[in-house]
Design a protein around this motif. Structure first.
Motif, PDB file in Angstrom:
ATOM      1  N   ALA A 184       0.827  -1.205   0.000  1.00  0.00           N
ATOM      2  CA  ALA A 184       0.000   0.000   0.000  1.00  0.00           C
ATOM      3  C   ALA A 184       0.862   1.256   0.000  1.00  0.00           C
ATOM      4  O   ALA A 184       1.852   1.337   0.716  1.00  0.00           O
ATOM      5  N   LYS A 185       0.493   2.205  -0.826  1.00  0.00           N
ATOM      6  CA  LYS A 185       1.188   3.483  -0.794  1.00  0.00           C
ATOM      7  C   LYS A 185       0.546   4.328   0.294  1.00  0.00           C
ATOM      8  O   LYS A 185      -0.662   4.292   0.481  1.00  0.00           O
ATOM      9  N   GLU A 186       1.361   5.079   1.013  1.00  0.00           N
ATOM     10  CA  GLU A 186       0.805   5.939   2.047  1.00  0.00           C
ATOM     11  C   GLU A 186      -0.126   6.955   1.392  1.00  0.00           C
ATOM     12  O   GLU A 186       0.235   7.603   0.415  1.00  0.00           O
ATOM     13  N   GLY A 187      -1.306   7.060   1.926  1.00  0.00           N
ATOM     14  CA  GLY A 187      -2.252   8.007   1.354  1.00  0.00           C
ATOM     15  C   GLY A 187      -3.553   7.955   2.113  1.00  0.00           C
ATOM     16  O   GLY A 187      -3.643   7.328   3.178  1.00  0.00           O
ATOM     17  N   GLU A 213      13.192   3.576  -8.091  1.00  0.00           N
ATOM     18  CA  GLU A 213      11.729   3.481  -8.092  1.00  0.00           C
ATOM     19  C   GLU A 213      11.169   3.062  -6.747  1.00  0.00           C
ATOM     20  O   GLU A 213       9.987   3.224  -6.488  1.00  0.00           O
ATOM     21  N   LEU A 214      12.036   2.492  -5.896  1.00  0.00           N
ATOM     22  CA  LEU A 214      11.556   2.044  -4.595  1.00  0.00           C
ATOM     23  C   LEU A 214      11.288   3.215  -3.667  1.00  0.00           C
ATOM     24  O   LEU A 214      10.616   3.078  -2.662  1.00  0.00           O
ATOM     25  N   ILE A 215      11.839   4.366  -4.020  1.00  0.00           N
ATOM     26  CA  ILE A 215      11.597   5.552  -3.201  1.00  0.00           C
ATOM     27  C   ILE A 215      10.277   6.171  -3.654  1.00  0.00           C
ATOM     28  O   ILE A 215      10.111   6.485  -4.834  1.00  0.00           O
ATOM     29  N   PRO A 216       9.329   6.312  -2.719  1.00  0.00           N
ATOM     30  CA  PRO A 216       7.956   6.637  -3.109  1.00  0.00           C
ATOM     31  C   PRO A 216       7.787   7.878  -3.991  1.00  0.00           C
ATOM     32  O   PRO A 216       7.035   7.833  -4.952  1.00  0.00           O
TER      33      PRO A 216
END
Lengths: 284, 250
Positions: free
Chosen positions: A92-95, B54-57
């Motif tokens: 999950a991406k933070e959001g 790419e692993l860095i958000p």
């Protein structure tokens, strides 16, 4: 200088005393239950059915009932809980969405168990038509355990060093390969320990099973997951408050409490043992 | 020819611009060193070449990197294939908490190799290439975390070599090591360049001067100068490069 030393002693004493109180409470409960309940314990008590309106005989069906329900709870809550934790921690991406999910999990953990019971009636017993059964109770307890399992699993996943993931991805692994072979194994001790502690908590719950499947008495063990069952926490409740001869069955009630607490302690020690074993293995 | 061609590469972390329109061709089977003061973006540049950024958000990458006739940032390019071809060794040795053998076999297994004999062969050959085999031959199945720092780093190189990449990226591979281990790794790099393209990021100018054929000087996200190592260190074209290598800043 003197004052500082004095403050130190006061502070230390208060902290130490608080810690001792915790041990004393647990100790008192255990000693109390053992001293009243040990007379009731016998092979017959744990291997036989209740007799003569619960005044004699054993509590086998309640032990088995609790075990069956806990198995259903395990099968339901561990796969879903661990998967959700992996999603939250790794994918999950933070959001906004993850914040809502996390808030939901925290709030779910704070919902009183009786409310889970009512929810279980609405969803499992009536909604899905599972009736008053081992399955309905197991799933209801599963819901209760889920937030705990998700939280502890996510915690465990977060402790796996980032360099394991990076090292694996840099070798051309997919994200899932990295998680499966280079993250999950190292988080496993923490996940299992957390899960077992959550399950042992659920095994002792009364309210969620009260409306969803537990009964005062059934002759025989459940044949399928759709049968009603007896369980230790409820049995204890009946014997100590609802029975027609409360004084007469007091020692049986304490005996039940002793068996229940023993089962839960066994689960907790298993958790400690697993953590110890796996930690050793993965440190190799 | 299998050079790496960097075209108009820019990188930003959120609002912060880290690399500014970098254009450079990196030659195959040579050691290319990237030097520059801390925070100049040299590690970031390296991590662009195997798409680890790419692993860095909030990383935003623009431009192209062409390798093996494809743009590695093309949407049709499979990132796992890119990383198989372009291996990486990190600043801190990061062996997995598995046995020495399993560490090297890991990359083979995830890429679908099942033949046990072949795995064994490759593991031994990779360890041997890194000069590690004779040191660990009789304890291949003990934990990799018990090795010394330098051995761990060579194990990480062996792990990268096992899957037969064409390029090895090294991100300050010696910064956590003692001089003796550093020497061994440098020797190894020189040996590797006969078969692989090696790109190394280092804050240690002596190291760059000792091992590399080509050096690039990166400053505040811009590639100031790039060329033959000897020339760059003796007769730099740019004033900034001269100031940096003579220790006036950095």
């Amino acid at each position: 200088m003197k004052l500082k030393r004095f403050e130190e002693i006061i502070g230390f004493t208060i902290l130490g005393f608080s810690a001792i109180i915790v041990i004393l409470i647990l100790g008192t409960i255990i000693v109390n239950i053992i001293s009243y309940g040990s007379n009731a314990i016998s092979w017959e008590f744990i291997s036989d059915f209740p007799k003569d309106g619960m005044t004699k005989g054993g509590i086998l069906p309640t032990i088995m009932g609790t075990i069956f329900v806990t198995i259903i709870t395990t099968l339901f809550s561990i796969p879903i809980g661990v998967s959700a934790a992996i999603y939250l921690s790794e994918y999950a991406k933070e959001g906004m969405l993850t914040r809502i999910i996390r808030a939901a999990i925290r709030n779910l953990a704070g919902v009183p168990s009786i409310v889970y019971g009512l929810f279980g009636v609405a969803i499992f017993v009536q909604g899905l038509g599972f009736g008053s059964s081992v399955l309905s109770s197991g799933l209801t307890l599963g819901l209760l355990t889920l937030p705990w399992i998700i939280a502890t699993s996510e915690e465990a996943l977060k402790t796996v060093p980032h360099s394991y993931r990076e090292g694996s991805l840099a070798l051309g692994a997919t994200k899932w390969q990295s998680i499966r072979s280079n993250v999950l194994p190292y988080a496993l001790p923490g996940i299992l320990t957390g899960s077992i502690l959550g399950l042992s908590r659920a095994a002792g719950e009364t309210a969620p099973i009260l409306f969803t499947g537990v009964v005062f008495f059934v002759p025989g063990l459940p044949d399928s997951v759709f049968d009603q069952f007896m369980a230790m926490p409820y049995h204890l409740y009946i014997l100590s408050t609802q029975h027609h001869a409360i004084e007469q069955v007091r020692s049986l009630a304490y005996g039940t409490a002793l068996v229940l607490i023993t089962l839960i302690l066994i689960m907790n020690f298993t958790a400690i043992f697993i953590r110890f074993k796996l930690r050793k293995k993965f440190q190799m | 020819m299998n050079n790496i061609i960097i075209k108009d590469l820019s990188l930003a972390y959120g609002e912060k611009q880290v690399l500014k329109r970098i254009n450079q061709e990196i030659e195959e089977k040579k050691i290319t060193a990237i030097i520059g003061p801390s925070g100049c973006g040299k590690s970031s540049l390296l991590r662009c070449i195997n798409r680890m950024n790419e692993l860095i958000p909030d990383a935003k990458i623009m431009g192209q990197i062409i390798f093996d006739k494809i743009d590695i940032y093309d949407s049709n390019t499979d990132v796992t294939e890119v990383r198989q071809k372009i291996g990486m060794v990190f600043q801190r040795p990061n062996p997995f908490p598995k046995s020495i053998y399993e560490n090297v076999a890991y990359g083979l297994r995830i890429n679908g190799l099942k033949d046990k004999n072949k795995i064994s062969e490759t593991v031994e050959r990779s360890l041997d290439d890194c000069g590690l085999l004779k040191e660990v031959k009789d304890r291949l199945h003990t934990s990799a975390t018990e090795l010394s720092g330098g051995q761990q780093q060579r194990l990480c190189i062996a792990r990268a070599l096992a899957i037969e990449p064409k390029v090895i990226l090294m991100d300050e591979p010696c910064s956590a090591l003692d001089p003796a281990s550093t020497f061994k790794i440098e020797e190894l790099m020189v040996k590797l360049k006969t078969r692989y393209t090696v790109i190394i990021v280092t804050h240690n100018m002596q190291q760059a001067a000792r091992v590399s054929d080509t050096t690039g000087f990166l400053y505040l996200g811009e590639l100031i100068e790039f060329g033959n190592t000897k020339k760059l260190f003796t007769k730099p074209k740019e004033k900034l490069t001269e100031d940096y290598i003579s220790g006036n800043f950095g």
